[in-house]
Write a protein that holds these residues in place. Structure first.
Motif, PDB file in Angstrom:
ATOM      1  N   LEU A 332       0.818  -1.214   0.000  1.00 43.79           N
ATOM      2  CA  LEU A 332       0.000   0.000   0.000  1.00 43.79           C
ATOM      3  C   LEU A 332       0.851   1.262   0.000  1.00 43.79           C
ATOM      4  O   LEU A 332       0.486   2.272  -0.607  1.00 43.79           O
ATOM      5  N   ASN A 333       1.996   1.202   0.655  1.00 42.19           N
ATOM      6  CA  ASN A 333       2.896   2.360   0.677  1.00 42.19           C
ATOM      7  C   ASN A 333       3.658   2.535  -0.627  1.00 42.19           C
ATOM      8  O   ASN A 333       4.310   3.565  -0.833  1.00 42.19           O
ATOM      9  N   SER A 334       3.580   1.549  -1.516  1.00 39.76           N
ATOM     10  CA  SER A 334       4.320   1.628  -2.781  1.00 39.76           C
ATOM     11  C   SER A 334       3.489   2.203  -3.920  1.00 39.76           C
ATOM     12  O   SER A 334       4.011   2.442  -5.008  1.00 39.76           O
ATOM     13  N   ILE A 335       2.194   2.426  -3.691  1.00 43.42           N
ATOM     14  CA  ILE A 335       1.331   2.905  -4.771  1.00 43.42           C
ATOM     15  C   ILE A 335       0.767   4.289  -4.451  1.00 43.42           C
ATOM     16  O   ILE A 335       0.745   4.720  -3.295  1.00 43.42           O
ATOM     17  N   THR A 336       0.290   4.962  -5.503  1.00 47.56           N
ATOM     18  CA  THR A 336      -0.253   6.309  -5.348  1.00 47.56           C
ATOM     19  C   THR A 336      -1.724   6.396  -5.732  1.00 47.56           C
ATOM     20  O   THR A 336      -2.338   7.439  -5.585  1.00 47.56           O
ATOM     21  N   GLY A 337      -2.294   5.312  -6.231  1.00 46.49           N
ATOM     22  CA  GLY A 337      -3.696   5.335  -6.668  1.00 46.49           C
ATOM     23  C   GLY A 337      -4.673   5.443  -5.528  1.00 46.49           C
ATOM     24  O   GLY A 337      -4.328   5.360  -4.348  1.00 46.49           O
ATOM     25  N   ASP A 338      -5.956   5.609  -5.879  1.00 45.90           N
ATOM     26  CA  ASP A 338      -7.009   5.776  -4.879  1.00 45.90           C
ATOM     27  C   ASP A 338      -7.661   4.459  -4.469  1.00 45.90           C
ATOM     28  O   ASP A 338      -8.266   4.366  -3.402  1.00 45.90           O
ATOM     29  N   SER A 339      -7.580   3.430  -5.325  1.00 40.26           N
ATOM     30  CA  SER A 339      -8.254   2.170  -5.022  1.00 40.26           C
ATOM     31  C   SER A 339      -7.360   0.985  -5.352  1.00 40.26           C
ATOM     32  O   SER A 339      -6.434   1.071  -6.156  1.00 40.26           O
ATOM     33  N   VAL A 340      -7.680  -0.137  -4.710  1.00 39.90           N
ATOM     34  CA  VAL A 340      -6.871  -1.351  -4.817  1.00 39.90           C
ATOM     35  C   VAL A 340      -7.756  -2.517  -5.239  1.00 39.90           C
ATOM     36  O   VAL A 340      -8.882  -2.667  -4.746  1.00 39.90           O
ATOM     37  N   LEU A 341      -7.238  -3.343  -6.147  1.00 46.64           N
ATOM     38  CA  LEU A 341      -7.881  -4.591  -6.528  1.00 46.64           C
ATOM     39  C   LEU A 341      -7.220  -5.733  -5.763  1.00 46.64           C
ATOM     40  O   LEU A 341      -5.995  -5.837  -5.734  1.00 46.64           O
ATOM     41  N   ILE A 342      -8.044  -6.568  -5.127  1.00 49.15           N
ATOM     42  CA  ILE A 342      -7.539  -7.776  -4.463  1.00 49.15           C
ATOM     43  C   ILE A 342      -8.290  -8.951  -5.044  1.00 49.15           C
ATOM     44  O   ILE A 342      -9.526  -8.953  -5.092  1.00 49.15           O
ATOM     45  N   GLN A 343      -7.555  -9.966  -5.503  1.00 44.99           N
ATOM     46  CA  GLN A 343      -8.221 -11.153  -6.019  1.00 44.99           C
ATOM     47  C   GLN A 343      -7.402 -12.405  -5.744  1.00 44.99           C
ATOM     48  O   GLN A 343      -6.174 -12.374  -5.742  1.00 44.99           O
ATOM     49  N   THR A 344      -8.109 -13.515  -5.486  1.00 43.03           N
ATOM     50  CA  THR A 344      -7.440 -14.775  -5.177  1.00 43.03           C
ATOM     51  C   THR A 344      -8.351 -15.934  -5.543  1.00 43.03           C
ATOM     52  O   THR A 344      -9.553 -15.747  -5.797  1.00 43.03           O
ATOM     53  N   GLN A 345      -7.781 -17.149  -5.540  1.00 38.56           N
ATOM     54  CA  GLN A 345      -8.556 -18.339  -5.865  1.00 38.56           C
ATOM     55  C   GLN A 345      -8.973 -19.123  -4.630  1.00 38.56           C
ATOM     56  O   GLN A 345      -9.990 -19.801  -4.628  1.00 38.56           O
ATOM     57  N   SER A 346      -8.140 -19.041  -3.566  1.00 40.58           N
ATOM     58  CA  SER A 346      -8.469 -19.776  -2.344  1.00 40.58           C
ATOM     59  C   SER A 346      -7.685 -19.186  -1.178  1.00 40.58           C
ATOM     60  O   SER A 346      -6.839 -18.294  -1.366  1.00 40.58           O
ATOM     61  N   ALA A 347      -7.937 -19.704   0.009  1.00 36.91           N
ATOM     62  CA  ALA A 347      -7.274 -19.208   1.211  1.00 36.91           C
ATOM     63  C   ALA A 347      -5.804 -19.572   1.262  1.00 36.91           C
ATOM     64  O   ALA A 347      -5.060 -19.055   2.100  1.00 36.91           O
ATOM     65  N   THR A 348      -5.352 -20.438   0.373  1.00 41.54           N
ATOM     66  CA  THR A 348      -3.937 -20.839   0.353  1.00 41.54           C
ATOM     67  C   THR A 348      -3.253 -20.488  -0.967  1.00 41.54           C
ATOM     68  O   THR A 348      -2.101 -20.854  -1.182  1.00 41.54           O
ATOM     69  N   SER A 349      -3.952 -19.761  -1.840  1.00 47.03           N
ATOM     70  CA  SER A 349      -3.398 -19.422  -3.152  1.00 47.03           C
ATOM     71  C   SER A 349      -2.695 -18.067  -3.117  1.00 47.03           C
ATOM     72  O   SER A 349      -3.047 -17.199  -2.317  1.00 47.03           O
ATOM     73  N   PRO A 350      -1.704 -17.856  -3.989  1.00 48.35           N
ATOM     74  CA  PRO A 350      -1.091 -16.526  -4.108  1.00 48.35           C
ATOM     75  C   PRO A 350      -2.172 -15.485  -4.402  1.00 48.35           C
ATOM     76  O   PRO A 350      -3.063 -15.722  -5.221  1.00 48.35           O
ATOM     77  N   THR A 351      -2.101 -14.353  -3.723  1.00 49.51           N
ATOM     78  CA  THR A 351      -3.141 -13.330  -3.844  1.00 49.51           C
ATOM     79  C   THR A 351      -2.594 -12.098  -4.535  1.00 49.51           C
ATOM     80  O   THR A 351      -1.519 -11.601  -4.195  1.00 49.51           O
ATOM     81  N   LEU A 352      -3.347 -11.609  -5.514  1.00 47.61           N
ATOM     82  CA  LEU A 352      -2.936 -10.434  -6.280  1.00 47.61           C
ATOM     83  C   LEU A 352      -3.434  -9.158  -5.620  1.00 47.61           C
ATOM     84  O   LEU A 352      -4.615  -9.028  -5.290  1.00 47.61           O
ATOM     85  N   PHE A 353      -2.524  -8.218  -5.416  1.00 47.04           N
ATOM     86  CA  PHE A 353      -2.845  -6.857  -4.969  1.00 47.04           C
ATOM     87  C   PHE A 353      -2.398  -5.911  -6.080  1.00 47.04           C
ATOM     88  O   PHE A 353      -1.250  -5.989  -6.535  1.00 47.04           O
ATOM     89  N   GLN A 354      -3.277  -5.013  -6.500  1.00 46.05           N
ATOM     90  CA  GLN A 354      -2.948  -4.180  -7.657  1.00 46.05           C
ATOM     91  C   GLN A 354      -3.610  -2.812  -7.559  1.00 46.05           C
ATOM     92  O   GLN A 354      -4.753  -2.684  -7.103  1.00 46.05           O
ATOM     93  N   ASN A 355      -2.849  -1.801  -7.963  1.00 38.94           N
ATOM     94  CA  ASN A 355      -3.397  -0.462  -8.123  1.00 38.94           C
ATOM     95  C   ASN A 355      -4.342  -0.505  -9.318  1.00 38.94           C
ATOM     96  O   ASN A 355      -3.944  -0.861 -10.426  1.00 38.94           O
ATOM     97  N   THR A 356      -5.600  -0.141  -9.113  1.00 36.58           N
ATOM     98  CA  THR A 356      -6.578  -0.259 -10.197  1.00 36.58           C
ATOM     99  C   THR A 356      -6.268   0.659 -11.370  1.00 36.58           C
ATOM    100  O   THR A 356      -6.800   0.473 -12.454  1.00 36.58           O
ATOM    101  N   LYS A 357      -5.399   1.656 -11.161  1.00 38.35           N
ATOM    102  CA  LYS A 357      -5.056   2.593 -12.236  1.00 38.35           C
ATOM    103  C   LYS A 357      -3.747   2.213 -12.942  1.00 38.35           C
ATOM    104  O   LYS A 357      -3.286   2.939 -13.818  1.00 38.35           O
ATOM    105  N   ASP A 358      -3.147   1.080 -12.551  1.00 46.98           N
ATOM    106  CA  ASP A 358      -1.840   0.727 -13.116  1.00 46.98           C
ATOM    107  C   ASP A 358      -1.755  -0.783 -13.346  1.00 46.98           C
ATOM    108  O   ASP A 358      -1.403  -1.545 -12.454  1.00 46.98           O
ATOM    109  N   ASP A 359      -2.091  -1.215 -14.564  1.00 42.10           N
ATOM    110  CA  ASP A 359      -2.048  -2.638 -14.895  1.00 42.10           C
ATOM    111  C   ASP A 359      -0.621  -3.172 -15.017  1.00 42.10           C
ATOM    112  O   ASP A 359      -0.412  -4.391 -15.035  1.00 42.10           O
TER     113      ASP A 359
END
Length: 372
Positions: A332-359
């Motif tokens: 969170l401290n590495s991004i400047t956008g206003d919103s964050v996308l979080i997505q995952t497949q399961s409780a043990t899967s790698p989870t993606l965190f992404q600035n919604t304005k920067d693909d």
């Protein structure tokens, strides 16, 4: 050697060079900074054999010469001098340092034992925009391991060419940056398409650049196993890391069973609040994806528990997943956008965190496995 130089300029250069020294007792010379008066400039150089720096600053040279002096001593000494002209003079292995109201004598070592530190490029392999260095420092380097138990994990993997990318991972998290969209890498030499270098050299390069800096020229020297960065301020050298970098493509999520878009500021405040108890319980927080939003919770057997609810639109199944709160804060401290996308497949899967304005920037965090 005899010269005069501004205290402000000397202090800045000595402070920068001192970061590249080593305190290894078996090689005392690595704890020293080389001072060389030549051609109207004062050159400073330092190295720990893994990374090195050479920088120059304006000086009034009365007599050319060189000496090496302990970085710690000269840094503390110059920092206590008043702003203004400082006189440096080498005499029989001693560096005489004086200003308007102070004088000192520092014992030096012969430059004959000082390792060679490049002060220019022999051949330009490619160039990097200064903005790219800042981006790598902020978005990628923090994901590299700080310990040297596995050297490949302490580095940043950079692929150059038509589809340039930069990746770093410590085994628990991964930062991926697509550099193509920024036109940030200009390839001049196609002999090598990828390399692995210490994350620390990128961070120090970023700190050494000023707002007026131009693009950074880079040389890949396979014969010496080195990479050399040349900017207007300094020449930085690093030993390339040998070894096989992990296959990061296998870690990047290919799909999701639950995802949400959430306010960055609300998520940041929620994680900070949950960290109060998480600090006493292995740094673990839980993110619960619910139909009415996201909740963040933490619990300490000794001190208590807390839950923070945040409104967000959740798609997919309900799920609870645990993370090290420090990793989430770092992202969170590495991004400047206003919103964050979080997505995952399961409780043990790698989870993606992404600035919604920067693909182009993807950050992956591995969940903490909870005991049933």
């Amino acid at each position: 050697m005899k010269l005069s130089v501004l205290q402000e300029d000397l202090l800045k250069s000595v402070a920068l060079a001192s970061k590249f020294t080593s305190s290894k007792a078996q090689l005392p010379i690595l704890g020293n900074i080389l001072l060389r008066a030549k051609e109207g400039k004062l050159q400073l150089a330092a190295t720990n054999l893994e990374t090195g720096i050479s920088t120059k600053l304006p000086a009034k040279i009365e007599k050319e010469g060189e000496i090496t002096v302990p970085a710690k001593i000269i840094l503390e000494l110059i920092s206590h001098f008043r702003p203004g002209q400082v006189l440096l003079e080498e005499e029989k292995g001693q560096l005489k340092v004086s200003s308007q109201n102070a004088k000192a004598s520092v014992s030096g070592l012969s430059t004959k034992e000082f390792p060679n530190v490049p002060n220019s490029l022999n051949k330009k392999s490619f160039s990097l925009k200064k903005e790219t260095i800042s981006v790598l420092s902020k978005e990628v380097c923090f994901a590299a391991a700080s310990m040297d138990t596995r050297p490949v994990l302490s580095g940043v993997y950079i692929k150059i060419g038509n589809n340039p990318v930069a990746v770093a991972t410590d085994g628990f998290r991964l930062s991926y940056k697509d550099l193509k969209s920024e036109n940030s890498v200009v390839l001049k030499d196609k002999e090598r398409t990828s390399f692995l270098l210490p994350a620390t050299i990128i961070q120090e390069l970023g700190k050494s650049l000023n707002p007026q800096s131009e693009d950074i020229n880079v040389e890949l020297n396979d014969k010496e196993g080195q990479i050399i960065f040349e900017s207007e301020e300094a020449v930085l050298t690093a030993r390339l890391i040998e070894g096989q970098f992990p296959d990061y493509q296998k870690v990047l999520p290919k799909g999701w069973s639950v995802k949400t878009e959430i306010s960055k500021d609300e998520l940041l405040q929620g994680v900070k609040a949950a960290s109060v108890f998480a600090k006493e319980a292995g740094s673990v927080i839980k993110l619960s994806f619910k139909k009415d939003g996201l909740s963040i919770s933490s619990e300490s057997n000794l001190y208590g528990s807390e839950e923070i609810s945040i409104d967000s639109r959740v798609e997919g199944e309900e799920l609870t997943i645990a993370f090290n709160y420090k990793f989430v804060l770092d992202f969170l401290n590495s991004i400047t956008g206003d919103s964050v996308l979080i997505q995952t497949q399961s409780a043990t899967s790698p989870t993606l965190f992404q600035n919604t304005k920067d693909d182009s920037y993807k950050h992956i965090i591995m969940p903490v496995r909870l005991q049933s």
